[in-house]
Design an enzyme around this catalytic site. Structure first.
Site, PDB file in Angstrom:
ATOM      1  N   ASP A   1      -0.209   5.161   0.932  1.00 44.00           N
ATOM      2  CA  ASP A   1      -0.477   6.118   2.011  1.00 44.00           C
ATOM      3  C   ASP A   1      -0.577   5.401   3.352  1.00 44.00           C
ATOM      4  O   ASP A   1      -1.374   4.484   3.531  1.00 44.00           O
ATOM      5  CB  ASP A   1      -1.776   6.878   1.737  1.00 44.00           C
TER       6      ASP A   1
ATOM      7  N   ASP B   1       0.873  -1.164   0.000  1.00 45.29           N
ATOM      8  CA  ASP B   1       0.000   0.000   0.000  1.00 45.29           C
ATOM      9  C   ASP B   1       0.921   1.228   0.000  1.00 45.29           C
ATOM     10  O   ASP B   1       2.121   1.110   0.283  1.00 45.29           O
ATOM     11  CB  ASP B   1      -0.886  -0.038   1.252  1.00 45.29           C
TER      12      ASP B   1
END
Length: 220
Positions: free
Chosen positions: A15, A13
């Site tokens: 953020d 991922d």
């Protein structure tokens, strides 16, 4: 790639996992709601939707907003986030972690709730673009926790689900991995608290990028 390795493909991922952007996302969501005279979501509520596609996240936070006004809210969010963007940095140790994994021969990818434009900007400004072999974004796939991002990356690289690992900081990342039949590793320094992440039974939940690197060296 040695036979002793458990995983061939590591999917990150962005953020809250590699970039320390959760605070800016929360503040931007709240500011956008204020601009439109909407109830301002709490920090907890705004942090919960991090990782979803932007349209999906805003629909969760302000379900009362008429569909024809959602684009206006998205525009205001993007304006506030871009104003904060110059002050957002990678987490300490993120660059070194990605560089080391790339040097070790892992195939690296990103699965993110960001738009393609947003991810391209982030990869360019951080200088990490050359280390990632593939990526999927929320404006070109179903949003997490739908497994489409991982399914497409697995197909692109010809990797079986059991040879891939999803690394993320939200329940949306972990649920996407579960839906795709992929193992997951949680990081507890991002958007969602450790007890919430542990409830989804990832392989482990680490508290820092240093601990992440040590876990991968031993278990991946």
């Amino acid at each position: 790639m040695t036979d002793a390795r458990r995983f061939d493909l590591l999917v990150f991922d962005w953020d809250g996992t590699l970039m320390d952007s959760a605070g800016a996302i929360v503040a931007s969501v709240q500011a956008a709601c204020r601009d439109l005279g909407l109830p301002e979501p709490s920090d907890e509520a705004a942090r919960y939707v991090i990782g979803l596609g932007l349209s999906e996240a805003l629909a969760v936070l302000v379900p009362q907003l008429p569909l024809h006004r959602r684009a206006e809210l998205v525009e205001r969010y993007r304006s506030h986030f871009l104003a904060r963007y110059p002050g957002i940095a990678l987490f300490e140790g993120a660059r070194e972690t990605i560089e080391a994994l790339h040097a070790q021969g892992y195939r690296l990818a990103v699965a993110t709730g960001k738009s393609r434009r947003g991810l391209s900007r982030a990869l360019e400004t951080t200088g990490l673009a050359r280390y990632f072999h593939g990526s999927r974004c929320a404006d070109e796939c179903f949003s997490k926790p739908h497994p489409a991002m991982l399914h497409e990356l697995l197909e692109e690289f010809g990797v079986e689900p059991g040879r891939a690992l999803m690394i993320g900081d939200t329940v949306h990342d972990l649920q996407m991995a579960r839906n795709a039949g992929v193992a997951a590793l949680a990081v507890a320094y991002g958007a969602h608290p450790k007890p919430t992440l542990m409830a989804l039974e990832p392989l482990a939940c680490v508290d820092s990028l240093g601990e992440l690197r040590r876990w991968l060296a031993t278990h991946a």
